[in-house]
Design a protein around this motif. Structure first.
Motif, PDB file in Angstrom:
ATOM      1  N   PHE A  33       0.807  -1.217   0.000  1.00  0.00           N
ATOM      2  CA  PHE A  33       0.000   0.000   0.000  1.00  0.00           C
ATOM      3  C   PHE A  33       0.839   1.266   0.000  1.00  0.00           C
ATOM      4  O   PHE A  33       0.402   2.299  -0.461  1.00  0.00           O
ATOM      5  N   VAL A  34       2.034   1.193   0.556  1.00  0.00           N
ATOM      6  CA  VAL A  34       2.952   2.326   0.563  1.00  0.00           C
ATOM      7  C   VAL A  34       4.292   1.821   0.055  1.00  0.00           C
ATOM      8  O   VAL A  34       4.806   0.829   0.563  1.00  0.00           O
ATOM      9  N   ASN A  35       4.823   2.480  -0.948  1.00  0.00           N
ATOM     10  CA  ASN A  35       6.124   2.102  -1.485  1.00  0.00           C
ATOM     11  C   ASN A  35       6.893   3.387  -1.779  1.00  0.00           C
ATOM     12  O   ASN A  35       6.836   3.922  -2.873  1.00  0.00           O
ATOM     13  N   GLN A  36       7.558   3.880  -0.746  1.00  0.00           N
ATOM     14  CA  GLN A  36       8.295   5.134  -0.819  1.00  0.00           C
ATOM     15  C   GLN A  36       9.752   4.887  -0.461  1.00  0.00           C
ATOM     16  O   GLN A  36      10.057   3.915   0.236  1.00  0.00           O
ATOM     17  N   PRO A  37      10.657   5.745  -0.894  1.00  0.00           N
ATOM     18  CA  PRO A  37      12.047   5.592  -0.471  1.00  0.00           C
ATOM     19  C   PRO A  37      12.126   5.578   1.061  1.00  0.00           C
ATOM     20  O   PRO A  37      11.596   6.459   1.724  1.00  0.00           O
ATOM     21  N   GLY A  38      12.702   4.538   1.606  1.00  0.00           N
ATOM     22  CA  GLY A  38      12.867   4.426   3.055  1.00  0.00           C
ATOM     23  C   GLY A  38      11.715   3.803   3.801  1.00  0.00           C
ATOM     24  O   GLY A  38      11.830   3.524   4.994  1.00  0.00           O
ATOM     25  N   ALA A  39      10.580   3.572   3.139  1.00  0.00           N
ATOM     26  CA  ALA A  39       9.429   2.989   3.838  1.00  0.00           C
ATOM     27  C   ALA A  39       8.533   2.226   2.860  1.00  0.00           C
ATOM     28  O   ALA A  39       8.279   2.676   1.754  1.00  0.00           O
ATOM     29  N   GLN A  40       8.077   1.079   3.319  1.00  0.00           N
ATOM     30  CA  GLN A  40       7.132   0.268   2.550  1.00  0.00           C
ATOM     31  C   GLN A  40       6.162  -0.354   3.545  1.00  0.00           C
ATOM     32  O   GLN A  40       6.581  -0.837   4.603  1.00  0.00           O
ATOM     33  N   VAL A  41       4.865  -0.345   3.230  1.00  0.00           N
ATOM     34  CA  VAL A  41       3.849  -0.931   4.105  1.00  0.00           C
ATOM     35  C   VAL A  41       3.010  -1.908   3.299  1.00  0.00           C
ATOM     36  O   VAL A  41       2.515  -1.581   2.216  1.00  0.00           O
ATOM     37  N   LEU A  42       2.894  -3.132   3.843  1.00  0.00           N
ATOM     38  CA  LEU A  42       2.141  -4.199   3.182  1.00  0.00           C
ATOM     39  C   LEU A  42       1.145  -4.816   4.150  1.00  0.00           C
ATOM     40  O   LEU A  42       1.318  -4.750   5.369  1.00  0.00           O
ATOM     41  N   ILE A  43       0.158  -5.475   3.586  1.00  0.00           N
ATOM     42  CA  ILE A  43      -0.698  -6.390   4.336  1.00  0.00           C
ATOM     43  C   ILE A  43      -0.196  -7.787   3.981  1.00  0.00           C
ATOM     44  O   ILE A  43       0.157  -8.040   2.827  1.00  0.00           O
ATOM     45  N   PHE A  44      -0.125  -8.669   4.976  1.00  0.00           N
ATOM     46  CA  PHE A  44       0.441 -10.001   4.766  1.00  0.00           C
ATOM     47  C   PHE A  44      -0.456 -11.014   5.460  1.00  0.00           C
ATOM     48  O   PHE A  44      -0.722 -10.903   6.655  1.00  0.00           O
ATOM     49  N   ALA A  45      -0.968 -11.972   4.692  1.00  0.00           N
ATOM     50  CA  ALA A  45      -1.885 -12.984   5.220  1.00  0.00           C
ATOM     51  C   ALA A  45      -1.533 -14.347   4.633  1.00  0.00           C
ATOM     52  O   ALA A  45      -2.239 -14.872   3.777  1.00  0.00           O
ATOM     53  N   THR A  53      11.955 -15.022   3.215  1.00  0.00           N
ATOM     54  CA  THR A  53      13.324 -15.144   3.697  1.00  0.00           C
ATOM     55  C   THR A  53      13.690 -13.828   4.382  1.00  0.00           C
ATOM     56  O   THR A  53      12.897 -12.879   4.380  1.00  0.00           O
ATOM     57  N   GLU A  54      14.886 -13.771   4.954  1.00  0.00           N
ATOM     58  CA  GLU A  54      15.270 -12.528   5.612  1.00  0.00           C
ATOM     59  C   GLU A  54      15.337 -11.395   4.597  1.00  0.00           C
ATOM     60  O   GLU A  54      15.469 -11.629   3.403  1.00  0.00           O
ATOM     61  N   HIS A  55      15.235 -10.170   5.105  1.00  0.00           N
ATOM     62  CA  HIS A  55      15.192  -8.984   4.257  1.00  0.00           C
ATOM     63  C   HIS A  55      16.379  -8.088   4.581  1.00  0.00           C
ATOM     64  O   HIS A  55      16.954  -8.170   5.667  1.00  0.00           O
ATOM     65  N   ASN A  56      16.704  -7.206   3.654  1.00  0.00           N
ATOM     66  CA  ASN A  56      17.821  -6.300   3.878  1.00  0.00           C
ATOM     67  C   ASN A  56      17.383  -4.971   4.483  1.00  0.00           C
ATOM     68  O   ASN A  56      18.088  -3.981   4.411  1.00  0.00           O
ATOM     69  N   ARG A  57      16.184  -4.971   5.094  1.00  0.00           N
ATOM     70  CA  ARG A  57      15.669  -3.787   5.793  1.00  0.00           C
ATOM     71  C   ARG A  57      15.042  -4.228   7.107  1.00  0.00           C
ATOM     72  O   ARG A  57      14.555  -5.347   7.235  1.00  0.00           O
ATOM     73  N   ASP A  58      15.049  -3.334   8.100  1.00  0.00           N
ATOM     74  CA  ASP A  58      14.337  -3.593   9.346  1.00  0.00           C
ATOM     75  C   ASP A  58      12.845  -3.660   9.044  1.00  0.00           C
ATOM     76  O   ASP A  58      12.359  -3.005   8.114  1.00  0.00           O
ATOM     77  N   GLU A  59      12.122  -4.452   9.861  1.00  0.00           N
ATOM     78  CA  GLU A  59      10.683  -4.512   9.642  1.00  0.00           C
ATOM     79  C   GLU A  59       9.917  -4.676  10.947  1.00  0.00           C
ATOM     80  O   GLU A  59      10.400  -5.271  11.907  1.00  0.00           O
ATOM     81  N   ALA A  60       8.729  -4.110  10.943  1.00  0.00           N
ATOM     82  CA  ALA A  60       7.805  -4.238  12.068  1.00  0.00           C
ATOM     83  C   ALA A  60       6.565  -4.963  11.569  1.00  0.00           C
ATOM     84  O   ALA A  60       6.085  -4.704  10.464  1.00  0.00           O
ATOM     85  N   LYS A  89      17.080  -6.074  10.119  1.00  0.00           N
ATOM     86  CA  LYS A  89      17.462  -6.526   8.780  1.00  0.00           C
ATOM     87  C   LYS A  89      18.402  -7.727   8.861  1.00  0.00           C
ATOM     88  O   LYS A  89      19.161  -7.884   9.811  1.00  0.00           O
ATOM     89  N   ASN A  90      18.281  -8.574   7.857  1.00  0.00           N
ATOM     90  CA  ASN A  90      19.127  -9.760   7.670  1.00  0.00           C
ATOM     91  C   ASN A  90      18.972 -10.829   8.753  1.00  0.00           C
ATOM     92  O   ASN A  90      19.833 -11.696   8.878  1.00  0.00           O
ATOM     93  N   VAL A  91      17.884 -10.795   9.517  1.00  0.00           N
ATOM     94  CA  VAL A  91      17.626 -11.819  10.528  1.00  0.00           C
ATOM     95  C   VAL A  91      16.618 -12.823   9.947  1.00  0.00           C
ATOM     96  O   VAL A  91      15.517 -12.438   9.541  1.00  0.00           O
ATOM     97  N   PRO A  92      16.973 -14.112   9.893  1.00  0.00           N
ATOM     98  CA  PRO A  92      16.046 -15.113   9.365  1.00  0.00           C
ATOM     99  C   PRO A  92      14.774 -15.199  10.225  1.00  0.00           C
ATOM    100  O   PRO A  92      14.858 -15.226  11.453  1.00  0.00           O
ATOM    101  N   HIS A  93      13.631 -15.236   9.551  1.00  0.00           N
ATOM    102  CA  HIS A  93      12.350 -15.344  10.257  1.00  0.00           C
ATOM    103  C   HIS A  93      11.281 -15.838   9.297  1.00  0.00           C
ATOM    104  O   HIS A  93      11.421 -15.729   8.076  1.00  0.00           O
ATOM    105  N   ARG A  94      10.210 -16.392   9.872  1.00  0.00           N
ATOM    106  CA  ARG A  94       9.046 -16.818   9.087  1.00  0.00           C
ATOM    107  C   ARG A  94       7.923 -17.135  10.058  1.00  0.00           C
ATOM    108  O   ARG A  94       8.142 -17.342  11.260  1.00  0.00           O
ATOM    109  N   PHE A  95       6.707 -17.166   9.523  1.00  0.00           N
ATOM    110  CA  PHE A  95       5.542 -17.539  10.322  1.00  0.00           C
ATOM    111  C   PHE A  95       5.245 -19.019  10.109  1.00  0.00           C
ATOM    112  O   PHE A  95       5.319 -19.516   8.988  1.00  0.00           O
TER     113      PHE A  95
END
Length: 110
Positions: A33-45, A53-60, A89-95
Motif C-alpha cells: 500500500f505504501v512504497n516510498q524511499p525508506g518505507a514500505q507498508v504491506l498487508i500479509f496474510a 526469507t530474511e530482508h535487507n531492511r528492518d521490519e515491524a 534486517k538480515n535476521v532469518p524469520h518466518r511464520f
C-alpha cells in the motif's frame, strides 16, 4: 491533491491471495500500500507455508487478526492479534502454524 488514503482491513485483504508466483505457488499472500524511499507498508496474510526469507531492511509486524508462531532465528515466539514484532534486517524469520484468519501489517524501514 495528496496521496493520503485510508484502507479498511476488509479492503486490504480482499484481493488476497494474489496470483501465484514461483516463490508463492499458493498465491502471493501480500499487497503493498505504501512504497516510498525508506518505507514500505504491506498487508500479509499467509496461508499454509510462509516462504519469506530474511530482508535487507528492518521490519515491524503488527498483527490485526488471528495468531501464528513467528520463528526468529529458529526460536518460536507466539504472535497474535494486537501484538507488535520487530525484526532487524538480515535476521532469518518466518511464520508457522498460522490460523486461518491470520493477518498482519508489515512496515519496512531503511
Amino acid at each position: 491533491m495528496s496521496d493520503a488514503f485510508i484502507r479498511t482491513m476488509a479492503e486490504a485483504i480482499a484481493p488476497l491471495p494474489r496470483p501465484a508466483s514461483a516463490k508463492w505457488p499458493e498465491g502471493e499472500p501480500y499487497d503493498c500500500f505504501v512504497n516510498q524511499p525508506g518505507a514500505q507498508v504491506l498487508i500479509f496474510a499467509p496461508r499454509g507455508t510462509d516462504h519469506q526469507t530474511e530482508h535487507n531492511r528492518d521490519e515491524a509486524y503488527i498483527c490485526v487478526a488471528g495468531k501464528a508462531t513467528l520463528e526468529i532465528e529458529g526460536e518460536p515466539r507466539a504472535f497474535a492479534a494486537g501484538d507488535l514484532a520487530w525484526v532487524p534486517k538480515n535476521v532469518p524469520h518466518r511464520f508457522i502454524d498460522v490460523s486461518d484468519d491470520f493477518t498482519t501489517w508489515v512496515a519496512f524501514f531503511g
